[in-house]
Design a protein around this motif. Structure first.
Motif, PDB file in Angstrom:
ATOM      1  N   GLN A  47       0.824  -1.206   0.000  1.00  0.00           N
ATOM      2  CA  GLN A  47       0.000   0.000   0.000  1.00  0.00           C
ATOM      3  C   GLN A  47       0.866   1.268   0.000  1.00  0.00           C
ATOM      4  OE1 GLN A  47      -3.633   0.339  -0.069  1.00  0.00           O
ATOM      5  NE2 GLN A  47      -3.085  -1.675  -0.909  1.00  0.00           N
ATOM      6  N   SER A  48       0.471   2.223  -0.800  1.00  0.00           N
ATOM      7  CA  SER A  48       1.187   3.499  -0.832  1.00  0.00           C
ATOM      8  C   SER A  48       0.968   4.275   0.473  1.00  0.00           C
ATOM      9  CB  SER A  48       0.720   4.334  -2.027  1.00  0.00           C
ATOM     10  OG  SER A  48      -0.686   4.547  -1.971  1.00  0.00           O
ATOM     11  N   TYR A  49      -0.159   4.060   1.116  1.00  0.00           N
ATOM     12  CA  TYR A  49      -0.448   4.662   2.419  1.00  0.00           C
ATOM     13  C   TYR A  49       0.093   3.716   3.484  1.00  0.00           C
ATOM     14  CZ  TYR A  49      -3.075   7.215   5.983  1.00  0.00           C
ATOM     15  OH  TYR A  49      -3.425   7.978   7.070  1.00  0.00           O
ATOM     16  N   LYS A  50       1.027   4.158   4.290  1.00  0.00           N
ATOM     17  CA  LYS A  50       1.821   3.257   5.124  1.00  0.00           C
ATOM     18  C   LYS A  50       1.401   3.208   6.594  1.00  0.00           C
ATOM     19  CE  LYS A  50       4.556   1.960   1.825  1.00  0.00           C
ATOM     20  NZ  LYS A  50       4.470   0.561   1.312  1.00  0.00           N
ATOM     21  N   LYS A  51       0.477   4.068   7.035  1.00  0.00           N
ATOM     22  CA  LYS A  51       0.149   4.073   8.461  1.00  0.00           C
ATOM     23  C   LYS A  51      -1.000   3.115   8.729  1.00  0.00           C
ATOM     24  CE  LYS A  51       0.184   6.906  12.493  1.00  0.00           C
ATOM     25  NZ  LYS A  51       0.328   8.244  13.063  1.00  0.00           N
ATOM     26  N   TRP A  52      -0.678   1.843   8.918  1.00  0.00           N
ATOM     27  CA  TRP A  52      -1.675   0.807   9.180  1.00  0.00           C
ATOM     28  C   TRP A  52      -1.121  -0.195  10.182  1.00  0.00           C
ATOM     29  CZ3 TRP A  52       1.169  -3.348   7.867  1.00  0.00           C
ATOM     30  CH2 TRP A  52       2.053  -3.244   6.776  1.00  0.00           C
ATOM     31  N   HIS A  53      -2.025  -0.938  10.784  1.00  0.00           N
ATOM     32  CA  HIS A  53      -1.636  -2.015  11.694  1.00  0.00           C
ATOM     33  C   HIS A  53      -2.542  -3.212  11.424  1.00  0.00           C
ATOM     34  CE1 HIS A  53       0.393  -3.514  15.363  1.00  0.00           C
ATOM     35  NE2 HIS A  53      -0.695  -4.261  15.476  1.00  0.00           N
ATOM     36  N   ILE A  54      -1.941  -4.396  11.282  1.00  0.00           N
ATOM     37  CA  ILE A  54      -2.691  -5.615  10.972  1.00  0.00           C
ATOM     38  C   ILE A  54      -3.001  -6.378  12.261  1.00  0.00           C
ATOM     39  CG2 ILE A  54      -2.653  -7.838   9.777  1.00  0.00           C
ATOM     40  CD1 ILE A  54      -0.660  -6.616   7.797  1.00  0.00           C
ATOM     41  N   TYR A  55      -4.261  -6.802  12.380  1.00  0.00           N
ATOM     42  CA  TYR A  55      -4.670  -7.710  13.450  1.00  0.00           C
ATOM     43  C   TYR A  55      -4.973  -9.044  12.777  1.00  0.00           C
ATOM     44  CZ  TYR A  55      -4.981  -3.408  16.107  1.00  0.00           C
ATOM     45  OH  TYR A  55      -4.676  -2.214  16.713  1.00  0.00           O
ATOM     46  N   LEU A  56      -3.966  -9.923  12.797  1.00  0.00           N
ATOM     47  CA  LEU A  56      -4.057 -11.198  12.100  1.00  0.00           C
ATOM     48  C   LEU A  56      -4.675 -12.249  13.029  1.00  0.00           C
ATOM     49  CD1 LEU A  56      -3.480 -13.063   9.717  1.00  0.00           C
ATOM     50  CD2 LEU A  56      -1.118 -13.275  10.524  1.00  0.00           C
ATOM     51  N   LEU A  72       8.772 -14.178   7.228  1.00  0.00           N
ATOM     52  CA  LEU A  72       9.321 -13.917   5.896  1.00  0.00           C
ATOM     53  C   LEU A  72       9.117 -12.465   5.476  1.00  0.00           C
ATOM     54  CD1 LEU A  72       8.214 -17.181   4.006  1.00  0.00           C
ATOM     55  CD2 LEU A  72      10.544 -16.522   4.644  1.00  0.00           C
ATOM     56  N   ASN A  73       8.137 -11.794   6.099  1.00  0.00           N
ATOM     57  CA  ASN A  73       7.835 -10.398   5.760  1.00  0.00           C
ATOM     58  C   ASN A  73       8.118  -9.464   6.936  1.00  0.00           C
ATOM     59  OD1 ASN A  73       6.218 -10.572   3.000  1.00  0.00           O
ATOM     60  ND2 ASN A  73       5.471 -12.235   4.288  1.00  0.00           N
ATOM     61  N   ILE A  74       8.938  -9.927   7.883  1.00  0.00           N
ATOM     62  CA  ILE A  74       9.116  -9.172   9.124  1.00  0.00           C
ATOM     63  C   ILE A  74       9.748  -7.803   8.890  1.00  0.00           C
ATOM     64  CG2 ILE A  74      11.418 -10.035   9.732  1.00  0.00           C
ATOM     65  CD1 ILE A  74       8.321  -9.538  12.034  1.00  0.00           C
ATOM     66  N   ASN A  79       6.497  -4.343  14.251  1.00  0.00           N
ATOM     67  CA  ASN A  79       5.691  -3.373  15.022  1.00  0.00           C
ATOM     68  C   ASN A  79       4.411  -2.955  14.304  1.00  0.00           C
ATOM     69  OD1 ASN A  79       7.763  -3.263  17.037  1.00  0.00           O
ATOM     70  ND2 ASN A  79       8.894  -1.815  15.751  1.00  0.00           N
ATOM     71  N   LYS A  80       4.064  -3.677  13.248  1.00  0.00           N
ATOM     72  CA  LYS A  80       2.851  -3.311  12.507  1.00  0.00           C
ATOM     73  C   LYS A  80       1.868  -4.475  12.411  1.00  0.00           C
ATOM     74  CE  LYS A  80       3.066  -0.274   9.277  1.00  0.00           C
ATOM     75  NZ  LYS A  80       3.251   0.460   8.012  1.00  0.00           N
ATOM     76  N   ILE A  81       2.048  -5.487  13.253  1.00  0.00           N
ATOM     77  CA  ILE A  81       1.150  -6.635  13.200  1.00  0.00           C
ATOM     78  C   ILE A  81       0.967  -7.236  14.596  1.00  0.00           C
ATOM     79  CG2 ILE A  81       2.995  -8.277  12.665  1.00  0.00           C
ATOM     80  CD1 ILE A  81       0.910  -9.721  10.841  1.00  0.00           C
ATOM     81  N   THR A  82      -0.284  -7.578  14.903  1.00  0.00           N
ATOM     82  CA  THR A  82      -0.630  -8.293  16.131  1.00  0.00           C
ATOM     83  C   THR A  82      -1.261  -9.613  15.727  1.00  0.00           C
ATOM     84  OG1 THR A  82      -1.016  -6.238  17.358  1.00  0.00           O
ATOM     85  CG2 THR A  82      -2.012  -8.253  18.246  1.00  0.00           C
TER      86      THR A  82
END
Length: 344
Positions: A47-56, A72-74, A79-82
């Motif tokens: 995404q071109s917009y970078k301020k996001w957080h994933i709740y997986l 693999l994508n760390i 700090n952007k995924i829970t």
């Protein structure tokens, strides 16, 4: 999937600075789909917009497999995924609520593990909601992608535009059909807190129920740009099969319960019941008129086809007669010569 679509930006660089601080919480539910989960994470990372957080939310799938894909994508996900691992599958509504209970960003998106976004999805949808403060959500147009997965390889079969797209979102239309796909929707978080959780008793249509509760709080605006992709695997019956397609009978059962609950709320008093009866009677009458016209049209078409067939047969007979006429003359001449020879 065409990720090279040309998107016309509707904002300037100065305007970008005004909303770059707004964050998006993305609930990503997955279960035993490592191939599509990898693609879904890439869709968010790009995404071109970078301020996001994933709740997986790993809803009963193998923990090791999910953790490996994240690692693999760390570099992009640090700090952007829970990650929440459910020991057993809770179902769509309950799994989504696991994320909804802890999401705290300015906007909410639901990203299924088999769908994808155009790289500018968040950029355009966040901008829309920042510039339409009275709107509760924004929905973009979408492309349907038919595909199949063999030996962990995704093969795209064909694509076509989302055939249920509507330029304006009306409550009456949304009651009849859920034409808003989760992958194409961004919701204002202040409204999310008012709506409450997903209906866990209707797991296959909890998104539909949620959309109807959402629109009660205000307008859902539309952005007619193809910024989302809804992926289908129509013949898959394993973990990669589309949930609503595999559970078609259960889907219809839940849909019927859903409609019944709506009707019960409406007919809670005599005035509403009579009003509903009047509306349904009017619609029934219009339907009867339409059906009669369709039946008459069907009869005329059949009549025309029959007459056309008869005409075709007549034309064929005429054609054969014309073709056979020279043969008849030849046969006549031969008969005459035979008679002459017999008389000699």
């Amino acid at each position: 999937m065409d990720n090279n679509l040309t998107i016309t930006n509707d904002f300037s660089i100065n305007q970008l600075d005004d909303y770059m601080n707004d964050s998006v919480g993305i609930i990503l539910r997955t279960k035993k789909r490592p191939v599509t989960l990898t693609r879904a994470l890439a869709s968010i990372i790009q995404q071109s917009y970078k301020k996001w957080h994933i709740y997986l939310i790993n809803d009963g799938g193998e923990q090791e497999s999910v953790e490996k894909i994240v690692q693999l994508n760390i570099a992009d996900l640090a700090n952007k995924i829970t990650i929440i691992h459910n020991e057993h599958c809770l179902g769509m509504g309950s799994a989504l609520n696991c994320g909804l209970n802890i999401v705290k960003e300015d906007f909410l998106a639901i990203h299924d593990d088999d769908d994808t976004w155009h790289p500018e999805f968040l950029e355009h949808t966040v901008f829309c909601l920042k510039n339409h403060q009275d709107a509760v959500a924004v929905v973009t147009n979408c492309t349907i992608v038919n595909e199949e997965i063999t030996n962990n390889i995704i093969k795209q079969l064909n694509t076509y535009p989302w055939y249920k797209w509507q330029d304006q979102i009306g409550i009456a239309n949304l009651i009849q059909d859920n034409f808003i796909l989760p992958i194409s929707l961004l919701i204002r978080m202040t409204v999310v807190k008012k709506i409450g959780l997903f209906n866990e008793n209707l797991p296959l249509i909890c998104d539909w129920d949620y959309n109807l509760r959402l629109i009660k709080f205000g307008e859902i605006i539309t952005l007619n740009k193809t910024l989302a992709y809804y992926h289908q695997r129509l013949t898959a019956i394993n973990s990669y099969g589309n949930t609503k397609i595999i559970n078609h009978n259960n889907f219809n059962e839940q849909k019927n319960k859903f409609f019944n609950s709506i009707i019960r709320d409406i007919v809670d008093n005599d005035i509403n019941q009579k009003l509903l009866q009047a509306i349904l009677l009017s619609n029934a009458q219009k339907t009867d008129i339409l059906m009669n016209k369709l039946q008459h049209l069907d009869y005329r078409i059949a009549e025309f086809e029959n007459s056309k067939k008869l005409n075709d047969i007549y034309q064929m007979v005429t054609y054969l007669k014309r073709k056979s006429f020279p043969l008849k003359r030849l046969a006549g001449r031969l008969r005459k010569r035979i008679r002459k020879w017999q008389n000699k």
